[in-house]
Design a protein around this motif. Sequence first.
Motif, mmCIF file in Angstrom:
data_model
loop_
_atom_site.group_PDB
_atom_site.id
_atom_site.type_symbol
_atom_site.label_atom_id
_atom_site.label_comp_id
_atom_site.label_asym_id
_atom_site.label_seq_id
_atom_site.Cartn_x
_atom_site.Cartn_y
_atom_site.Cartn_z
ATOM 1 N N SER A 152 0.822 -1.217 0.000
ATOM 2 C CA SER A 152 0.000 0.000 0.000
ATOM 3 C C SER A 152 0.854 1.265 0.000
ATOM 4 N N GLY A 153 2.087 1.169 0.475
ATOM 5 C CA GLY A 153 2.953 2.335 0.554
ATOM 6 C C GLY A 153 3.794 2.584 -0.684
ATOM 7 N N THR A 154 3.584 1.795 -1.738
ATOM 8 C CA THR A 154 4.325 2.012 -2.977
ATOM 9 C C THR A 154 4.008 3.406 -3.537
ATOM 10 N N ARG A 155 5.030 4.126 -3.911
ATOM 11 C CA ARG A 155 4.831 5.501 -4.383
ATOM 12 C C ARG A 155 3.980 5.538 -5.646
ATOM 13 N N ARG A 156 3.068 6.474 -5.678
ATOM 14 C CA ARG A 156 2.137 6.587 -6.797
ATOM 15 C C ARG A 156 2.857 6.849 -8.104
ATOM 16 N N VAL A 157 3.985 7.571 -8.059
ATOM 17 C CA VAL A 157 4.703 7.873 -9.291
ATOM 18 C C VAL A 157 5.223 6.591 -9.950
ATOM 19 N N LEU A 158 5.626 5.611 -9.155
ATOM 20 C CA LEU A 158 6.089 4.346 -9.729
ATOM 21 C C LEU A 158 4.951 3.601 -10.419
ATOM 22 N N ILE A 159 3.790 3.614 -9.785
ATOM 23 C CA ILE A 159 2.632 2.958 -10.389
ATOM 24 C C ILE A 159 2.250 3.653 -11.690
ATOM 25 N N SER A 170 -0.206 -8.170 -13.694
ATOM 26 C CA SER A 170 0.818 -9.108 -13.224
ATOM 27 C C SER A 170 2.213 -8.489 -13.339
ATOM 28 N N GLN A 171 2.505 -7.856 -14.464
ATOM 29 C CA GLN A 171 3.801 -7.214 -14.649
ATOM 30 C C GLN A 171 3.983 -6.067 -13.665
ATOM 31 N N GLN A 172 2.919 -5.314 -13.420
ATOM 32 C CA GLN A 172 3.014 -4.193 -12.484
ATOM 33 C C GLN A 172 3.315 -4.694 -11.068
ATOM 34 N N PHE A 173 2.743 -5.845 -10.720
ATOM 35 C CA PHE A 173 2.997 -6.395 -9.387
ATOM 36 C C PHE A 173 4.452 -6.832 -9.252
ATOM 37 N N TRP A 174 4.950 -7.637 -10.209
ATOM 38 C CA TRP A 174 6.279 -8.226 -10.087
ATOM 39 C C TRP A 174 7.404 -7.235 -10.365
ATOM 40 N N LYS A 175 7.143 -6.214 -11.181
ATOM 41 C CA LYS A 175 8.200 -5.269 -11.549
ATOM 42 C C LYS A 175 8.187 -3.987 -10.726
ATOM 43 N N ILE A 176 7.049 -3.673 -10.097
ATOM 44 C CA ILE A 176 6.957 -2.409 -9.371
ATOM 45 C C ILE A 176 6.538 -2.622 -7.912
ATOM 46 N N LEU A 177 5.348 -3.180 -7.706
ATOM 47 C CA LEU A 177 4.805 -3.265 -6.354
ATOM 48 C C LEU A 177 5.648 -4.154 -5.441
ATOM 49 N N PHE A 178 5.940 -5.375 -5.907
ATOM 50 C CA PHE A 178 6.663 -6.317 -5.056
ATOM 51 C C PHE A 178 8.084 -5.838 -4.737
ATOM 52 N N PRO A 179 8.871 -5.391 -5.727
ATOM 53 C CA PRO A 179 10.216 -4.890 -5.372
ATOM 54 C C PRO A 179 10.176 -3.691 -4.420
ATOM 55 N N ALA A 180 9.200 -2.797 -4.632
ATOM 56 C CA ALA A 180 9.111 -1.625 -3.754
ATOM 57 C C ALA A 180 8.720 -2.011 -2.330
ATOM 58 N N ARG A 248 20.712 -12.785 4.295
ATOM 59 C CA ARG A 248 21.284 -13.269 3.040
ATOM 60 C C ARG A 248 20.226 -13.338 1.940
ATOM 61 N N ILE A 249 19.054 -13.820 2.289
ATOM 62 C CA ILE A 249 17.971 -13.918 1.306
ATOM 63 C C ILE A 249 17.565 -12.529 0.832
ATOM 64 N N GLU A 250 17.484 -11.577 1.766
ATOM 65 C CA GLU A 250 17.118 -10.208 1.386
ATOM 66 C C GLU A 250 18.171 -9.596 0.463
ATOM 67 N N GLN A 251 19.449 -9.827 0.756
ATOM 68 C CA GLN A 251 20.506 -9.317 -0.098
ATOM 69 C C GLN A 251 20.465 -9.952 -1.479
ATOM 70 N N TRP A 252 20.074 -11.219 -1.536
ATOM 71 C CA TRP A 252 19.967 -11.908 -2.818
ATOM 72 C C TRP A 252 18.814 -11.343 -3.661
ATOM 73 N N LEU A 253 17.706 -11.051 -2.987
ATOM 74 C CA LEU A 253 16.542 -10.511 -3.702
ATOM 75 C C LEU A 253 16.709 -9.032 -4.028
ATOM 76 N N ARG A 254 17.558 -8.332 -3.259
ATOM 77 C CA ARG A 254 17.781 -6.905 -3.488
ATOM 78 C C ARG A 254 19.276 -6.653 -3.645
ATOM 79 N N PRO A 255 19.876 -7.116 -4.723
ATOM 80 C CA PRO A 255 21.336 -7.016 -4.852
ATOM 81 C C PRO A 255 21.852 -5.587 -4.922
#
Length: 257
Positions: A152-159, A170-180, A248-255
């Motif tokens: 819910s806190g994903t910045r509106r400009v990214l959306i 689906s692309q918006q979720f995996w490429k924008i919402l989930f990483p943010a 370690r998992i967080e660093q792997w997902l957010r290199p």
Amino acid sequence: MSSSAALAKTRLLPAVLGLGSIAVLIATVEALIRLGLINRFIVPMPSEIFLAFPRIVVEENVLSRFMLTISEAFSASILVAVFGVAGGVLLHQFKLLRQATETWVAAIAAAPLVLIYPLYLVIFGRSATTIVMMGFTAGVAPTVLKTLEGLSGTRRVLINVGRSFNLTPSQQFWKILFPAALPTIFVGLRLGLIFALINIVGVEFLINFGGLGQLINDLAERYDLPGTYAAIACVILVSVLFFLALDRIEQWLRPAA
């Protein structure tokens, strides 16, 4: 000094400072006990606790108990991650469901859920399944809430940028919402893991079954204070190992972070 050496020093300094602080604290407690300012019948000397480690390894089969608690915590953490993140995504996608259940989820997160262990004993029996499900029940609610908060806190400009590129939902979720939302999701996973570990060890203690919680119960009933504190240190080690793995998992997902 090269940049790699400077980076290594920067990473090493907090660890050295942390270990040094722990060493100073242990030495201080040892001195206070020897001076009689702390009752040694309540808190044993750290030197006695260190000497108790080889004994509980040999006599109390602590390694198998350690692995059992780790396996229970790992199983509970997998369930917390899968159902907690999925639940947060579900509440984010369906606004009516969020309005109907968010308050209840928050109430569950704040409740002393360890008190429902007799119900789980009836359902699952006196087994490791009861302990895992207690850990899962305690850890899933904060993970749901923090996942929902991150999405819910994903910045509106990214959306809006995603919409300008005509991304599918689906692309918006995996490429924008989930990483943010990942940083907040991992905060929820850490909270969920804390609650899960507390309940896992607590229920092991209460039902006198399984891993390190049962060992703490046995040693406490024998009034073996050094052994009891050594077993508690093993529980802390389990927590440290899981948090290191989560980092370690967080660093792997957010290199790039």
